[in-house]
Design an enzyme around this catalytic site. Structure first.
Site, short mmCIF file in Angstrom:
data_model
loop_
_atom_site.label_atom_id
_atom_site.label_comp_id
_atom_site.label_asym_id
_atom_site.label_seq_id
_atom_site.Cartn_x
_atom_site.Cartn_y
_atom_site.Cartn_z
N LYS A 149 0.88 -1.18 0.00
CA LYS A 149 0.00 0.00 0.00
C LYS A 149 0.91 1.22 0.00
O LYS A 149 1.14 1.86 1.03
CB LYS A 149 -0.94 -0.05 1.22
CG LYS A 149 -2.23 0.70 0.98
CD LYS A 149 -3.29 0.31 1.98
CE LYS A 149 -4.39 1.33 2.06
NZ LYS A 149 -5.18 1.55 0.86
N GLU A 182 -8.84 -6.23 -8.96
CA GLU A 182 -9.59 -5.53 -7.92
C GLU A 182 -10.09 -4.21 -8.50
O GLU A 182 -9.92 -3.95 -9.69
CB GLU A 182 -8.72 -5.30 -6.69
CG GLU A 182 -7.49 -4.45 -6.97
CD GLU A 182 -6.68 -4.11 -5.72
OE1 GLU A 182 -7.20 -4.24 -4.60
OE2 GLU A 182 -5.53 -3.69 -5.87
N1 PXG Z 1 -7.69 -2.34 -2.95
C1 PXG Z 1 -7.05 -1.16 -2.94
C2 PXG Z 1 -6.18 -0.82 -4.08
C3 PXG Z 1 -7.19 -0.30 -1.85
O1 PXG Z 1 -6.54 0.87 -1.83
C4 PXG Z 1 -8.70 -1.90 -0.84
C5 PXG Z 1 -8.49 -2.72 -1.93
C6 PXG Z 1 -9.56 -2.38 0.28
O2 PXG Z 1 -8.74 -2.70 1.38
P1 PXG Z 1 -9.25 -2.55 2.88
O3 PXG Z 1 -8.10 -3.03 3.70
O4 PXG Z 1 -9.56 -1.10 3.09
O5 PXG Z 1 -10.43 -3.42 3.01
C7 PXG Z 1 -8.03 -0.67 -0.78
C8 PXG Z 1 -8.21 0.25 0.39
C9 PXG Z 1 -9.32 6.24 0.21
C10 PXG Z 1 -9.30 4.91 0.85
O6 PXG Z 1 -9.07 7.22 0.92
C11 PXG Z 1 -8.90 3.82 0.14
C12 PXG Z 1 -8.85 2.57 0.74
C13 PXG Z 1 -9.22 2.43 2.04
C14 PXG Z 1 -9.62 3.53 2.76
C15 PXG Z 1 -9.69 4.79 2.16
O7 PXG Z 1 -9.57 6.31 -0.98
N2 PXG Z 1 -8.43 1.55 -0.04
#
Ligand code: PXG
Length: 288
Positions: A149, A182
């Site tokens: 990330k 995804e």
């Molecule tokens: N794929 C990607 C590429 C992400 O960035 C998820 C899947 C889902 O992961 P989690 O662990 O959250 O279930 C993410 C998470 C934002 C924001 O500010 C983005 C995410 C999470 C929280 C806020 O755009 N992405």
């Protein structure tokens, strides 16, 4: 708002980092997006664990222990009187020089922002999202592993722009082989004949924390669950489709690339999992 930077708190307009920070110059750093519900930080330890995994992958030594980060997140929420909201945790490579060599960076910086959350409108949950597949493919593992990330989100941002250009909020990203990876900020699930499926992480997805919770909730609900490679055909012909992410939680998808999914309305399995997820967020998490 009080923002935590390297052990001190700054007001919003005084919270600054150097223009020589490699987080800015090169996107050299990592982050987490975390939710607080009802005075508890949801899955905080899991997010911190993933942060350390991202750090390891990019050879970044976080100058804090896991326990110290737990304490700092909770303290930042308290200081901001945040009971429900969004917590952004960032670790940048730190201040360096204009060359990309990270050895020139003295010390990574830890930043914690605890803010209100911008939620999708409730209508999206009631009616479901329309999404599209976009031309930008997900990063290759061998180039920049999607499990990291990282602060360089251009791969996802390009896909998001392509989704927006098509009038959509989210985009399905395929990997270089054409399998579903995804979305730009969410993992993807389908339901077919009562069987819950989501692409394997090896297809090029983030190890989503929400994804993990949903897989557990589905198993508890007695659903058959698997992680096969999925193609667009599988999405089009699913009975139900939904996305998962910290921000969106679970959000139904009713149309992909012009194909109506199932009945064109959020399905029963999706709605049940949404209820189960919401129930869990009401009772679990690190107390603030
Ligand atoms: N794929 C990607 C590429 C992400 O960035 C998820 C899947 C889902 O992961 P989690 O662990 O959250 O279930 C993410 C998470 C934002 C924001 O500010 C983005 C995410 C999470 C929280 C806020 O755009 N992405």
């Amino acid at each position: 708002m009080h923002i935590f930077i390297d052990g001190k708190y700054y007001r919003e307009h005084q919270a600054r980092i150097s223009v020589f920070d490699h987080g800015l110059l090169y996107g050299d750093g990592i982050f987490e997006g975390i939710r607080a519900y009802h005075g508890r930080v949801f899955k905080l330890r899991e997010h911190i664990e993933r942060l350390f995994c991202s750090a390891k992958a990019i050879l970044l030594d976080i100058p804090y222990s896991r326990a110290a980060i737990v304490r700092a997140v909770v303290a930042t929420c308290r200081r901001n009187h945040l009971r429900d909201g969004y917590i952004r945790l960032l670790v940048t490579r730190g201040v360096g020089t204009l060359g990309l060599n990270p050895n020139r960076c003295r010390k990574p910086s830890l930043i914690i922002i605890a803010d209100k959350i911008q939620l999708y409108p409730p209508a999206y949950y009631d009616r479901g999202l329309t999404i599209v597949t976009v031309p930008t493919t997900r990063n290759l593992h061998s180039a920049l592993n999607p499990a990291i990330k990282s602060l360089n989100y251009l791969n996802n941002i390009l896909a998001k722009i392509e989704a927006n250009n098509s009038g959509c909020e989210e985009a399905v990203m395929l990997n270089a082989e054409g399998f579903v990876a995804e979305c730009t900020g969410d993992n993807v699930f389908i339901v077919k004949a009562g069987h819950l499926q989501t692409p394997p992480l090896s297809a090029g997805a983030l190890y989503g924390i929400t994804r993990g919770v949903v897989l557990e909730l589905a198993a508890e609900a007695g659903l058959r669950v698997s992680e096969p490679n999925l193609t667009r055909y599988d999405l089009f012909n699913a009975d139900e489709c939904f996305l998962t992410g910290t921000g969106a939680e679970l959000i139904p998808v009713v149309k992909i690339d012009g194909r109506v999914i199932g009945t064109g309305r959020p399905g029963a399995v999706t709605r049940d999992l949404i209820q189960r997820y919401r129930a869990l967020t009401r009772v679990s998490g690190e107390p603030i």
